[in-house]
Design a protein around this motif. Structure first.
Motif, PDB file in Angstrom:
ATOM      1  N   GLN A 197       1.085  -1.420   0.434  1.00  0.00           N
ATOM      2  CA  GLN A 197      -0.117   0.382  -0.510  1.00  0.00           C
ATOM      3  C   GLN A 197       1.084   0.869   0.376  1.00  0.00           C
ATOM      4  O   GLN A 197       0.499   1.893  -0.988  1.00  0.00           O
ATOM      5  CB  GLN A 197      -0.616   0.068   1.215  1.00  0.00           C
ATOM      6  CG  GLN A 197      -1.839   0.789   0.997  1.00  0.00           C
ATOM      7  CD  GLN A 197      -3.066   0.618   2.558  1.00  0.00           C
ATOM      8  OE1 GLN A 197      -2.817   0.213   3.222  1.00  0.00           O
ATOM      9  NE2 GLN A 197      -3.689   1.831   1.927  1.00  0.00           N
ATOM     10  N   GLU A 198       1.839   1.499   0.793  1.00  0.00           N
ATOM     11  CA  GLU A 198       2.687   2.276   1.076  1.00  0.00           C
ATOM     12  C   GLU A 198       3.190   2.851  -0.539  1.00  0.00           C
ATOM     13  O   GLU A 198       3.945   3.996  -1.068  1.00  0.00           O
ATOM     14  CB  GLU A 198       3.743   2.159   2.176  1.00  0.00           C
ATOM     15  CG  GLU A 198       3.017   2.757   3.314  1.00  0.00           C
ATOM     16  CD  GLU A 198       3.550   1.857   4.484  1.00  0.00           C
ATOM     17  OE1 GLU A 198       5.444   1.589   4.080  1.00  0.00           O
ATOM     18  OE2 GLU A 198       3.335   2.325   5.437  1.00  0.00           O
ATOM     19  N   GLN A 199       4.324   1.517  -0.954  1.00  0.00           N
ATOM     20  CA  GLN A 199       4.750   1.482  -2.666  1.00  0.00           C
ATOM     21  C   GLN A 199       3.555   2.190  -3.370  1.00  0.00           C
ATOM     22  O   GLN A 199       4.332   3.050  -4.667  1.00  0.00           O
ATOM     23  CB  GLN A 199       4.977   0.053  -2.415  1.00  0.00           C
ATOM     24  CG  GLN A 199       7.027  -0.477  -1.167  1.00  0.00           C
ATOM     25  CD  GLN A 199       6.562  -2.143  -2.429  1.00  0.00           C
ATOM     26  OE1 GLN A 199       6.050  -2.354  -3.214  1.00  0.00           O
ATOM     27  NE2 GLN A 199       7.289  -2.297  -1.683  1.00  0.00           N
ATOM     28  N   LEU A 200       2.445   1.663  -3.453  1.00  0.00           N
ATOM     29  CA  LEU A 200       1.544   2.118  -4.392  1.00  0.00           C
ATOM     30  C   LEU A 200       1.106   3.539  -4.440  1.00  0.00           C
ATOM     31  O   LEU A 200       1.159   4.785  -5.162  1.00  0.00           O
ATOM     32  CB  LEU A 200      -0.006   1.375  -4.818  1.00  0.00           C
ATOM     33  CG  LEU A 200       0.388   0.315  -4.844  1.00  0.00           C
ATOM     34  CD1 LEU A 200      -1.041  -0.973  -4.565  1.00  0.00           C
ATOM     35  CD2 LEU A 200       0.419   0.164  -6.164  1.00  0.00           C
ATOM     36  N   LEU A 201       1.236   4.179  -2.817  1.00  0.00           N
ATOM     37  CA  LEU A 201       1.093   5.443  -2.634  1.00  0.00           C
ATOM     38  C   LEU A 201       2.637   6.622  -3.331  1.00  0.00           C
ATOM     39  O   LEU A 201       1.773   7.569  -3.674  1.00  0.00           O
ATOM     40  CB  LEU A 201       0.852   5.767  -1.426  1.00  0.00           C
ATOM     41  CG  LEU A 201      -0.804   5.571  -0.388  1.00  0.00           C
ATOM     42  CD1 LEU A 201      -0.625   5.564   0.454  1.00  0.00           C
ATOM     43  CD2 LEU A 201      -1.531   7.360  -1.126  1.00  0.00           C
ATOM     44  N   GLY A 202       3.341   5.716  -2.517  1.00  0.00           N
ATOM     45  CA  GLY A 202       4.439   6.340  -2.990  1.00  0.00           C
ATOM     46  C   GLY A 202       5.023   6.601  -4.841  1.00  0.00           C
ATOM     47  O   GLY A 202       5.309   7.479  -5.156  1.00  0.00           O
ATOM     48  N   ALA A 203       4.224   5.764  -5.345  1.00  0.00           N
ATOM     49  CA  ALA A 203       4.358   5.650  -6.863  1.00  0.00           C
ATOM     50  C   ALA A 203       3.423   6.638  -7.380  1.00  0.00           C
ATOM     51  O   ALA A 203       3.353   6.513  -8.857  1.00  0.00           O
ATOM     52  CB  ALA A 203       4.511   4.156  -7.297  1.00  0.00           C
ATOM     53  N   ASN A 226      -4.242   7.005  -3.986  1.00  0.00           N
ATOM     54  CA  ASN A 226      -4.848   7.984  -3.485  1.00  0.00           C
ATOM     55  C   ASN A 226      -4.423   8.270  -2.338  1.00  0.00           C
ATOM     56  O   ASN A 226      -5.110   6.507  -1.854  1.00  0.00           O
ATOM     57  CB  ASN A 226      -4.775   9.468  -4.111  1.00  0.00           C
ATOM     58  CG  ASN A 226      -6.344   8.959  -4.355  1.00  0.00           C
ATOM     59  OD1 ASN A 226      -7.081   7.441  -3.629  1.00  0.00           O
ATOM     60  ND2 ASN A 226      -7.881   9.420  -5.120  1.00  0.00           N
ATOM     61  N   LYS A 227      -4.576   8.869  -0.930  1.00  0.00           N
ATOM     62  CA  LYS A 227      -4.663   8.161   0.805  1.00  0.00           C
ATOM     63  C   LYS A 227      -6.302   7.704   0.583  1.00  0.00           C
ATOM     64  O   LYS A 227      -6.256   6.868   1.250  1.00  0.00           O
ATOM     65  CB  LYS A 227      -4.339   9.630   1.058  1.00  0.00           C
ATOM     66  CG  LYS A 227      -4.169   9.789   2.712  1.00  0.00           C
ATOM     67  CD  LYS A 227      -2.646   8.653   2.637  1.00  0.00           C
ATOM     68  CE  LYS A 227      -2.955   9.231   4.236  1.00  0.00           C
ATOM     69  NZ  LYS A 227      -1.088   8.211   5.052  1.00  0.00           N
ATOM     70  N   LYS A 228      -6.778   8.094  -0.472  1.00  0.00           N
ATOM     71  CA  LYS A 228      -8.454   8.074   0.290  1.00  0.00           C
ATOM     72  C   LYS A 228      -8.735   6.556   0.500  1.00  0.00           C
ATOM     73  O   LYS A 228      -9.608   6.423   0.352  1.00  0.00           O
ATOM     74  CB  LYS A 228      -9.102   8.989  -0.386  1.00  0.00           C
ATOM     75  CG  LYS A 228     -10.526   9.110  -0.286  1.00  0.00           C
ATOM     76  CD  LYS A 228     -11.133  10.771  -0.922  1.00  0.00           C
ATOM     77  CE  LYS A 228     -13.372  10.702  -0.192  1.00  0.00           C
ATOM     78  NZ  LYS A 228     -13.614  11.272  -1.583  1.00  0.00           N
ATOM     79  N   LYS A 229      -8.468   6.760  -1.351  1.00  0.00           N
ATOM     80  CA  LYS A 229      -8.370   5.255  -2.360  1.00  0.00           C
ATOM     81  C   LYS A 229      -7.967   3.642  -1.284  1.00  0.00           C
ATOM     82  O   LYS A 229      -8.585   2.853  -0.943  1.00  0.00           O
ATOM     83  CB  LYS A 229      -8.131   5.265  -3.530  1.00  0.00           C
ATOM     84  CG  LYS A 229      -8.744   3.992  -4.104  1.00  0.00           C
ATOM     85  CD  LYS A 229      -8.657   3.867  -5.336  1.00  0.00           C
ATOM     86  CE  LYS A 229      -9.227   2.448  -6.365  1.00  0.00           C
ATOM     87  NZ  LYS A 229      -9.447   2.913  -7.772  1.00  0.00           N
ATOM     88  N   ALA A 230      -7.014   4.287  -0.826  1.00  0.00           N
ATOM     89  CA  ALA A 230      -6.144   3.609   0.440  1.00  0.00           C
ATOM     90  C   ALA A 230      -6.916   3.407   1.694  1.00  0.00           C
ATOM     91  O   ALA A 230      -7.051   2.314   2.066  1.00  0.00           O
ATOM     92  CB  ALA A 230      -4.705   3.935   0.310  1.00  0.00           C
TER      93      ALA A 230
END
Length: 183
Positions: A7-13, A17-21
């Motif tokens: 999840q953090e890797q997908l956010l970093g790339a 976005n933070k809301k979807k996560a």
């Protein structure tokens, strides 16, 4: 270097976005909670129960149809046994005769040698010819009528049951065929 979660890797790339996560994380927690309480399997079980119920009903219907067919077959065999017994018990012993009585069996002309009294009884309908296995037996007309009620294919000749069908275009309609005609 600490391992980052997916999840953090997908956010970093920048793929998520933070809301979807956060939404995915909340759904995951809800699913875990349902599984823990047994609610998630209850919905799946209800669908499965409906499918199983449908399969049981179909099987029950198929079994009922098979039972009906078996019952009809048993009834048919019982009727055949009754007819056979009626013929055997009521057959008239054939006396060697010199008069050939002709009749048809499955579109083939057959003959049975009888004496004059039996020939007269056959033509007047007091006797009938019944098929038993590969042979033919003479039986009284009342017995033949009872057999006809059950299955008429066993009675080959019963003159009391023959009905004359009038054909309007028959050129020989004016000429009656005598009952004691010998051919």
């Amino acid at each position: 270097m600490a391992a980052k979660s997916l999840q953090e890797q997908l956010l970093g790339a920048g793929l998520v976005n933070k809301k979807k996560a956060n939404k995915l994380k909340a759904e995951k927690l809800q699913h875990k909670q349902k599984v823990k309480n047994g609610k998630a399997t209850a919905q799946d079980d209800s669908e499965r129960q409906l499918e199983l119920k449908k399969q049981r009903e179909e099987k029950a219907e198929k079994d009922r149809q098979l039972n009906l067919e078996k019952q009809k077959e048993l009834e048919k065999k019982a009727i055949q046994g009754q007819i056979r017994q009626m013929i055997v018990q009521n057959k008239i012993t054939k006396q060697n005769g010199d008069i050939a009585y002709h009749f048809t069996d499955e579109k083939k002309v057959k003959k049975l040698y009888v004496n004059q009294a039996m020939h007269d009884d056959l033509t007047k309908g007091r006797l009938a010819i019944a098929k038993l296995d590969s042979g033919y037996e003479l039986i009284p007309e009342p017995v033949a009528l009872k057999i006809i009620e059950r299955d008429e294919q066993y009675i080959l000749v019963c003159n009391s049951r023959t009905e004359r069908v009038e054909d309007e275009e028959d050129p020989y309609a004016d000429f009656q065929i005598p009952d004691d005609l010998m051919w």
